[in-house]
Design an enzyme around this catalytic site. Structure first.
Site, PDB file in Angstrom:
ATOM      1  N   ASP A  10      78.625 -12.677  -1.991  1.00  0.00           N
ATOM      2  CA  ASP A  10      77.646 -13.710  -1.632  1.00  0.00           C
ATOM      3  C   ASP A  10      76.312 -13.457  -2.325  1.00  0.00           C
ATOM      4  OD1 ASP A  10      79.515 -14.928   0.051  1.00  0.00           O
ATOM      5  OD2 ASP A  10      78.918 -13.715   1.767  1.00  0.00           O
ATOM      6  N   LYS A  32      85.682 -12.108  -2.786  1.00  0.00           N
ATOM      7  CA  LYS A  32      85.654 -13.503  -2.357  1.00  0.00           C
ATOM      8  C   LYS A  32      84.542 -14.252  -3.080  1.00  0.00           C
ATOM      9  CE  LYS A  32      84.159 -14.916   1.889  1.00  0.00           C
ATOM     10  NZ  LYS A  32      83.305 -16.112   1.798  1.00  0.00           N
ATOM     11  N   ASP A  59      87.048 -19.170  -1.985  1.00  0.00           N
ATOM     12  CA  ASP A  59      86.769 -19.721  -0.650  1.00  0.00           C
ATOM     13  C   ASP A  59      85.990 -21.027  -0.773  1.00  0.00           C
ATOM     14  OD1 ASP A  59      86.539 -20.002   2.074  1.00  0.00           O
ATOM     15  OD2 ASP A  59      84.918 -18.549   2.277  1.00  0.00           O
ATOM     16  N   LEU A  60      86.705 -22.095  -1.138  1.00  0.00           N
ATOM     17  CA  LEU A  60      86.037 -23.399  -1.295  1.00  0.00           C
ATOM     18  C   LEU A  60      86.390 -24.353  -0.155  1.00  0.00           C
ATOM     19  CD1 LEU A  60      86.314 -23.886  -5.175  1.00  0.00           C
ATOM     20  CD2 LEU A  60      84.461 -22.869  -3.842  1.00  0.00           C
ATOM     21  N   LYS A  61      87.231 -23.933   0.759  1.00  0.00           N
ATOM     22  CA  LYS A  61      87.582 -24.722   1.967  1.00  0.00           C
ATOM     23  C   LYS A  61      87.843 -26.185   1.624  1.00  0.00           C
ATOM     24  CE  LYS A  61      85.138 -21.705   5.207  1.00  0.00           C
ATOM     25  NZ  LYS A  61      84.413 -20.812   4.273  1.00  0.00           N
ATOM     26  N   PHE A  62      88.932 -26.424   0.884  1.00  0.00           N
ATOM     27  CA  PHE A  62      89.266 -27.788   0.482  1.00  0.00           C
ATOM     28  C   PHE A  62      89.579 -28.652   1.698  1.00  0.00           C
ATOM     29  CE2 PHE A  62      91.146 -25.570  -3.451  1.00  0.00           C
ATOM     30  CZ  PHE A  62      89.963 -25.708  -4.166  1.00  0.00           C
ATOM     31  N   HIS A  63      89.092 -29.901   1.656  1.00  0.00           N
ATOM     32  CA  HIS A  63      89.357 -30.885   2.718  1.00  0.00           C
ATOM     33  C   HIS A  63      89.186 -32.249   2.086  1.00  0.00           C
ATOM     34  CE1 HIS A  63      88.425 -32.304   7.126  1.00  0.00           C
ATOM     35  NE2 HIS A  63      89.376 -33.013   6.533  1.00  0.00           N
ATOM     36  N   ASP A  64      90.294 -32.940   1.817  1.00  0.00           N
ATOM     37  CA  ASP A  64      90.215 -34.228   1.125  1.00  0.00           C
ATOM     38  C   ASP A  64      91.564 -34.920   1.307  1.00  0.00           C
ATOM     39  OD1 ASP A  64      89.429 -36.291  -0.768  1.00  0.00           O
ATOM     40  OD2 ASP A  64      88.019 -34.835  -1.588  1.00  0.00           O
ATOM     41  N   PRO A  66      95.380 -35.852   0.529  1.00  0.00           N
ATOM     42  CA  PRO A  66      96.397 -34.896   0.066  1.00  0.00           C
ATOM     43  C   PRO A  66      96.483 -34.777  -1.449  1.00  0.00           C
ATOM     44  CG  PRO A  66      97.248 -36.156   1.913  1.00  0.00           C
ATOM     45  CD  PRO A  66      95.904 -36.762   1.577  1.00  0.00           C
ATOM     46  N   ASN A  67      96.423 -35.893  -2.164  1.00  0.00           N
ATOM     47  CA  ASN A  67      96.564 -35.850  -3.617  1.00  0.00           C
ATOM     48  C   ASN A  67      95.433 -35.038  -4.267  1.00  0.00           C
ATOM     49  OD1 ASN A  67      97.764 -36.804  -6.149  1.00  0.00           O
ATOM     50  ND2 ASN A  67      95.890 -38.021  -6.348  1.00  0.00           N
ATOM     51  N   THR A  68      94.234 -35.220  -3.768  1.00  0.00           N
ATOM     52  CA  THR A  68      93.073 -34.512  -4.347  1.00  0.00           C
ATOM     53  C   THR A  68      93.148 -33.019  -4.038  1.00  0.00           C
ATOM     54  OG1 THR A  68      91.745 -36.499  -4.172  1.00  0.00           O
ATOM     55  CG2 THR A  68      90.538 -34.425  -4.336  1.00  0.00           C
ATOM     56  N   THR A 123      83.125 -21.210  12.978  1.00  0.00           N
ATOM     57  CA  THR A 123      82.523 -20.464  14.097  1.00  0.00           C
ATOM     58  C   THR A 123      81.115 -20.963  14.415  1.00  0.00           C
ATOM     59  OG1 THR A 123      81.891 -18.758  12.528  1.00  0.00           O
ATOM     60  CG2 THR A 123      83.875 -18.346  13.820  1.00  0.00           C
ATOM     61  N   GLN A 193      75.485 -11.994  12.256  1.00  0.00           N
ATOM     62  CA  GLN A 193      76.831 -11.877  12.836  1.00  0.00           C
ATOM     63  C   GLN A 193      76.690 -11.375  14.273  1.00  0.00           C
ATOM     64  OE1 GLN A 193      79.535 -12.964  11.598  1.00  0.00           O
ATOM     65  NE2 GLN A 193      79.637 -12.679   9.383  1.00  0.00           N
ATOM     66  N   ARG A 214      77.761  -8.076   3.492  1.00  0.00           N
ATOM     67  CA  ARG A 214      76.552  -7.242   3.509  1.00  0.00           C
ATOM     68  C   ARG A 214      76.782  -5.762   3.786  1.00  0.00           C
ATOM     69  NH1 ARG A 214      73.747 -11.788   7.035  1.00  0.00           N
ATOM     70  NH2 ARG A 214      75.977 -12.066   7.446  1.00  0.00           N
TER      71      ARG A 214
END
Ligand code: C5P
Length: 235
Positions: A10, A32, A59-64, A66-68, A123, A193, A214
């Protein structure tokens, strides 16, 4: 035994991130690369790390649709990443498309498919903020619902908080890989955290991989910190 520690890279400056990955890479299982670094440094940093033999957790957390998502997963697979994340809340069709894409792209390219990891409820949510999005369930119930759904769709792993580990291990098949951040050794300064476990506690609670940022990169000696955490996690 494989090294279960994943260094969260990070660091916004690609030069510093690369230097940290080169120094610590030999002592961790993977690094990561998240949104901040990927958006500033692009796929080139992934290619560079892979070229130097460092495993990459994208770690790009895809959410779109299905095809994309399938196409994004195909691109990640061709980059040679070891793991990649997507939101379980994208639904069964999206998750199935991602799994099929990872497998088909990997076999066409002659590389192993990345370990796909579903994110359940962030979270940062509590029951109130979840309700605001139209989800009436408690965070705990929704985590369980999405975890079951993702695993049924064929997703082989999940990202979860350390405190969710025992409950998830209670109902998920043992083959599901659980990846958890929120790891603290007790040597570092207090930060944002709040609910943490030590490396040993997280592994004992059922983690397959632990994501550590960290406590390694902000330590006075990051290599020594990584070695210590890896030794503890593998003990
Ligand atoms: O520096 P630290 O060890 O807290 O880094 C943890 C990493 O895990 C960061 O990349 C952070 O974004 C990620 N993460 C987290 N808590 C979550 C999900 C991801 O700390 N619930």
């Amino acid at each position: 035994m494989r090294n279960p520690v994943i260094l969260a890279l990070d660091l916004p400056d690609p030069g510093r991130a690369l230097a940290m990955a080169r120094a610590v890479g030999p002592y961790v299982g993977a690094v990561k690369v998240g949104k901040e670094l990927f958006v500033s440094a692009g796929p080139e940093i992934v290619r560079t790390l892979r070229g130097e033999g460092v495993g990459v957790f994208l770690d790009l957390k895809f959410h779109d649709i299905p095809n994309t998502v399938a196409k994004a997963v195909a691109s990640a697979t061709r980059l040679g990443v070891q793991m990649c994340t997507l939101h379980a809340s994208g639904g069964t069709a999206m998750l199935r498309a991602a799994v099929a894409s990872a497998n088909e792209t990997a076999s066409a390219a002659g590389v192993p498919p990345p370990l796909l990891l579903a994110v359940t409820v962030l979270t940062s949510h509590d029951d109130g903020s979840l309700a605001e999005t139209g989800v009436a369930a408690t965070v705990e119930a929704q985590v369980e619902h999405l975890a079951r759904m993702a695993v049924s769709a064929g997703v082989p792993g999940l990202v979860c908080s350390p405190l969710e580990l025992p409950r998830l291990r209670g109902f998920l098949p043992g083959s599901v890989q659980l990846v958890t951040p929120g790891i603290r050794t007790g040597n570092e300064k207090a930060d944002d955290q709040k609910r943490t476990l030590s490396p040993r506690e997280a592994m004992a609670a059922g983690a397959s991989w632990i994501v550590v940022g960290r406590p390694i990169y902000a330590a006075p000696d990051p290599v020594a910190a990584a070695r210590g955490i890896a030794m503890e996690a593998m003990a």
